[in-house]
Design a protein around this motif. Structure first.
Motif, PDB file in Angstrom:
ATOM      1  N   ASP A   8       0.830  -1.204   0.000  1.00 48.59           N
ATOM      2  CA  ASP A   8       0.000   0.000   0.000  1.00 48.59           C
ATOM      3  C   ASP A   8       0.867   1.258   0.000  1.00 48.59           C
ATOM      4  N   ARG A   9       1.999   1.192   0.641  1.00 45.50           N
ATOM      5  CA  ARG A   9       2.961   2.287   0.655  1.00 45.50           C
ATOM      6  C   ARG A   9       4.344   1.670   0.456  1.00 45.50           C
ATOM      7  N   PRO A  10       5.329   2.454   0.045  1.00 48.57           N
ATOM      8  CA  PRO A  10       6.669   1.890  -0.142  1.00 48.57           C
ATOM      9  C   PRO A  10       7.158   1.207   1.130  1.00 48.57           C
ATOM     10  N   THR A  11       7.766   0.040   0.960  1.00 47.27           N
ATOM     11  CA  THR A  11       8.285  -0.704   2.104  1.00 47.27           C
ATOM     12  C   THR A  11       9.756  -1.015   1.873  1.00 47.27           C
ATOM     13  N   LEU A  12      10.558  -0.845   2.906  1.00 49.09           N
ATOM     14  CA  LEU A  12      11.966  -1.181   2.854  1.00 49.09           C
ATOM     15  C   LEU A  12      12.075  -2.700   2.866  1.00 49.09           C
ATOM     16  N   ARG A  13      12.575  -3.285   1.778  1.00 47.86           N
ATOM     17  CA  ARG A  13      12.590  -4.735   1.644  1.00 47.86           C
ATOM     18  C   ARG A  13      13.943  -5.306   1.272  1.00 47.86           C
ATOM     19  N   HIS A  14      14.985  -4.444   1.138  1.00 46.27           N
ATOM     20  CA  HIS A  14      16.248  -4.933   0.609  1.00 46.27           C
ATOM     21  C   HIS A  14      17.411  -4.122   1.155  1.00 46.27           C
ATOM     22  N   LEU A  15      18.457  -4.814   1.593  1.00 53.42           N
ATOM     23  CA  LEU A  15      19.714  -4.187   2.008  1.00 53.42           C
ATOM     24  C   LEU A  15      20.850  -4.887   1.288  1.00 53.42           C
ATOM     25  N   PHE A  47      22.607 -14.079  -1.798  1.00 52.27           N
ATOM     26  CA  PHE A  47      21.362 -13.373  -1.531  1.00 52.27           C
ATOM     27  C   PHE A  47      20.541 -14.200  -0.564  1.00 52.27           C
ATOM     28  N   LEU A  48      20.185 -13.595   0.576  1.00 55.84           N
ATOM     29  CA  LEU A  48      19.443 -14.282   1.628  1.00 55.84           C
ATOM     30  C   LEU A  48      18.146 -13.551   1.917  1.00 55.84           C
ATOM     31  N   SER A  49      17.243 -14.243   2.610  1.00 52.99           N
ATOM     32  CA  SER A  49      15.996 -13.609   3.020  1.00 52.99           C
ATOM     33  C   SER A  49      15.547 -14.174   4.356  1.00 52.99           C
ATOM     34  N   ASP A  50      14.900 -13.335   5.124  1.00 51.75           N
ATOM     35  CA  ASP A  50      14.252 -13.789   6.361  1.00 51.75           C
ATOM     36  C   ASP A  50      12.762 -14.002   6.121  1.00 51.75           C
ATOM     37  N   GLY A  51      12.344 -13.972   4.863  1.00 54.06           N
ATOM     38  CA  GLY A  51      10.939 -14.103   4.516  1.00 54.06           C
ATOM     39  C   GLY A  51      10.264 -12.758   4.336  1.00 54.06           C
ATOM     40  N   TYR A  52      10.959 -11.701   4.677  1.00 51.69           N
ATOM     41  CA  TYR A  52      10.432 -10.361   4.468  1.00 51.69           C
ATOM     42  C   TYR A  52      11.472  -9.485   3.772  1.00 51.69           C
ATOM     43  N   LEU A  53      12.646  -9.369   4.359  1.00 50.12           N
ATOM     44  CA  LEU A  53      13.711  -8.530   3.845  1.00 50.12           C
ATOM     45  C   LEU A  53      14.735  -9.391   3.114  1.00 50.12           C
TER      46      LEU A  53
END
Length: 136
Positions: A8-15, A47-53
Motif C-alpha cells: 500500500d505504501r513503499p516498504t523497505l525490503r532490501h539491504l 542473496f538471503l531472506s528472512d521471509g520479508y527482507l
C-alpha cells in the motif's frame, strides 16, 4: 488496499552489503538468524531472506573502488513511475533504469546525501512474507 504482491505504501525490503567473503557472511546470517540463501551469483555474491527482507552480500572486487560495508537499500513500491516523479519533483535526479539479469530491482536512485537506493514494483526475490504467501 493493493493486492498481496504490491505494498500500500513503499516498504523497505532490501539491504546490500559489500563483503570480502560473502559465503562466510551468508553462513553467519543463515546460522545465527536462520536466513535462507535463495540465490548465488557466479562471482560469489550471496542473496538471503528472512521471509520479508532480502540481504544481498555483494562480493568485493579488488580492482574496483566500491568500499566494503553498506552499499544500498531498496524499496518495494506499487508504482515506480509515481515514486520517480515524486523524486524529481523534490529536486532529486530521475532514477536510472537498472539493466541487469537479476530480477531484483528496476531502478536505482540517489537520496540528497548521496546514498543509493533501489525501486522495485516486482519485489526483490526470495521467500515471500507469510502475509503475502497466505494471500492476505
Amino acid at each position: 488496499m493493493s493486492d498481496a504482491s504490491t505494498p500500500d505504501r513503499p516498504t523497505l525490503r532490501h539491504l546490500a552489503i559489500v563483503a570480502r567473503d560473502p559465503e562466510k557472511l551468508a553462513e553467519f546470517y543463515s546460522g545465527i538468524f536462520e536466513m535462507e540463501l535463495f540465490h548465488r551469483d557466479p562471482d560469489g555474491s550471496c542473496f538471503l531472506s528472512d521471509g520479508y527482507l532480502t540481504l544481498a552480500l555483494i562480493k568485493h572486487q579488488l580492482d574496483g573502488d566500491t568500499p566494503l560495508g553498506m552499499n544500498h537499500f531498496g524499496f518495494h513500491v506499487a508504482d515506480t513511475s509515481g515514486i520517480s516523479a515524486a523524486l524529481v519533483d523534490s529536486g532529486a535526479d530521475e532514477p536510472a533504469e537498472r539493466f541487469t539479469n537479476r530480477p531484483f530491482a528496476e531502478y536505482r536512485a540517489i537520496d540528497p546525501e548521496g546514498n543509493w537506493f533501489d525501486l522495485s514494483a516486482h519485489g526483490f526475490g526470495g521467500p515471500r512474507p507469510a502475509a503475502e504467501a497466505d494471500g492476505e
